[in-house]
Design an enzyme around this catalytic site. Structure first.
Site, mmCIF file in Angstrom:
data_model
loop_
_atom_site.group_PDB
_atom_site.id
_atom_site.type_symbol
_atom_site.label_atom_id
_atom_site.label_comp_id
_atom_site.label_asym_id
_atom_site.label_seq_id
_atom_site.Cartn_x
_atom_site.Cartn_y
_atom_site.Cartn_z
ATOM 1 C CB CYS A 1 -0.945 -0.006 1.195
ATOM 2 S SG CYS A 1 -1.951 -1.495 1.276
ATOM 3 C CG HIS B 1 -3.249 3.160 2.310
ATOM 4 N ND1 HIS B 1 -3.817 2.803 1.103
ATOM 5 C CD2 HIS B 1 -3.269 2.043 3.080
ATOM 6 C CE1 HIS B 1 -4.151 1.529 1.151
ATOM 7 N NE2 HIS B 1 -3.850 1.044 2.338
ATOM 8 C CG ASN C 1 -6.841 -1.102 1.535
ATOM 9 O OD1 ASN C 1 -6.110 -0.849 0.577
ATOM 10 N ND2 ASN C 1 -6.376 -1.359 2.738
#
Ligand code: COA
Length: 331
Positions: free
Chosen positions: A122, A256, A287
């Protein structure tokens, strides 16, 4: 000893253009709750997610990347021929070699740009932006295309309660180029391999394939949640400090998109003033790992929450554990 010429590049680098690709298939919580014995309410309360996008078979990593990249090139007013380097941040390109960056560079029509993938989960997109900035300032490239792309639905176990409702698909891209003024602040980045097992592939490829499955992701949600909510606030403040920007001077916060509660906890810990607009793309995108920050920024721009010239803070964190944060000027 021969006297080598030292490489030299642009004085500064900045983001010149931004692009995104959101897969067409919308997957509401109601579609996934039965397999994980959950509820729409539980998922909304614990993660802030109401729906996410899962790519169709046609929406491959290549297809999504090229679409986002074309958007970013058009937004930057830069031709593919001007791109010297393509960096693709991803953990869900399912072929070990070659890097997907090479076929993306080719399809876009670059002049044989240098092209490679990076695996920093990520945090991959922010790693790519940091590298692009240094490549330009160091003289190794004039313009760099950075793409964050994931098809996490391919490697998510639909029956796993800890991950099935979180992970999703999409692509975002930026063109990074030379600038007279600083447009990308110093990166604050690092890793903590001691906690590599917190988010990981459940098993190696051969073991998974022997069972006729993909090597799915597994995550210990609670420790990841605590780490992200507290340790990452310090990293964000350090990135602001190193860029010489105070929280009062910040316009946008683009962390994020891991979990809405983490987004809120970070904003609270960093004591962000009311005027700072906060990215909340996770609510209907889930996500998307390496794609989440460019996707979130693209939405903020499209919806008028961020405008060109704004000062924004990126903070990214994920499997590894890895993290990276930097202040940027919005393209
Ligand atoms: N649906 C319904 N109930 C669930 C569930 C689900 N999908 N998953 C767990 N539960 C239950 C548990 O069984 C437990 O029940 P109990 O209290 O009766 O024992 C309860 O919910 C709490 O479980 P816990 O695992 O402590 O949940 P949590 O509050 O930590 O929330 C996450 C889980 C995954 C939402 C949260 O840990 C998280 O967001 N972590 C970070 C994830 C992340 O950001 N990952 C990406 C990093 S890049």
């Amino acid at each position: 000893m021969a006297g080598l010429l030292a490489p030299s590049g642009a004085a500064h680098a900045r983001l010149l253009g931004l692009g995104a690709y959101r897969p067409s298939r919308v997957v509401p919580n109601s579609e996934i709750v039965d397999a994980i014995d959950s509820s729409d309410e539980w998922i909304r309360t614990r993660s802030g997610i109401t729906e996410r996008r899962w790519a169709t078979p046609e929406e491959t990593v290549q297809v999504m990347s090229v679409a986002a990249a074309r958007d970013a090139l058009a937004d930057a007013g830069v031709d593919a021929h001007q791109i010297d380097c393509v960096i693709v941040a991803t953990v869900s390109h399912l072929s070990q070699t070659p890097a997907i960056a090479t076929t993306i560079a080719h399809e876009l029509g670059t002049e044989q740009a240098a092209a490679f993938d990076i695996s920093a989960a990520c945090a991959g997109f922010c790693h790519g932006v940091a590298m692009a900035s240094d490549l330009i300032r160091g003289g190794s490239a004039g313009h760099v295309l950075v793409i964050g792309v994931e098809r996490l639905s391919d490697i998510t176990d639909r029956a796993d309660r800890g991950t099935a409702f979180i992970f999703a698909d999409g692509a975002g891209a930026v063109v990074v180029g030379p600038s007279d003024e600083p447009g990308i602040g110093p990166v604050v980045w690092g890793s903590d391999g001691e906690r590599a097992d917190l988010i990981t592939q459940r098993e190696m490829w051969p073991e998974a394939l022997a069972r006729g499955e993909m090597p799915h992701l597994t995550m210990q949600g609670n420790p990841v949640f605590r780490w992200a909510s507290f340790a990452m606030a310090k990293i964000g403040l350090e990135a602001l400090d190193r860029a010489g920007v105070t929280v009062d001077e910040l316009d946008c916060f683009v962390p994020h998109q891991a979990n809405m509660r983490i987004v809120d906890a970070l904003a609270r810990s960093m004591k962000l003033p009311e005027h700072v607009r906060i990215a909340r793309d996770i609510a209907d995108m889930g996500n998307t790992s390496a794609a989440s920050i460019p996707l979130a920024l693209e939405r903020m721009k499209r919806e008028g929450e961020a405008k060109s010239g704004d000062t924004a803070l990126f903070i990214a964190f994920g499997a590894g554990l890895t993290y990276a944060a930097q202040v940027v000027i919005v393209p």
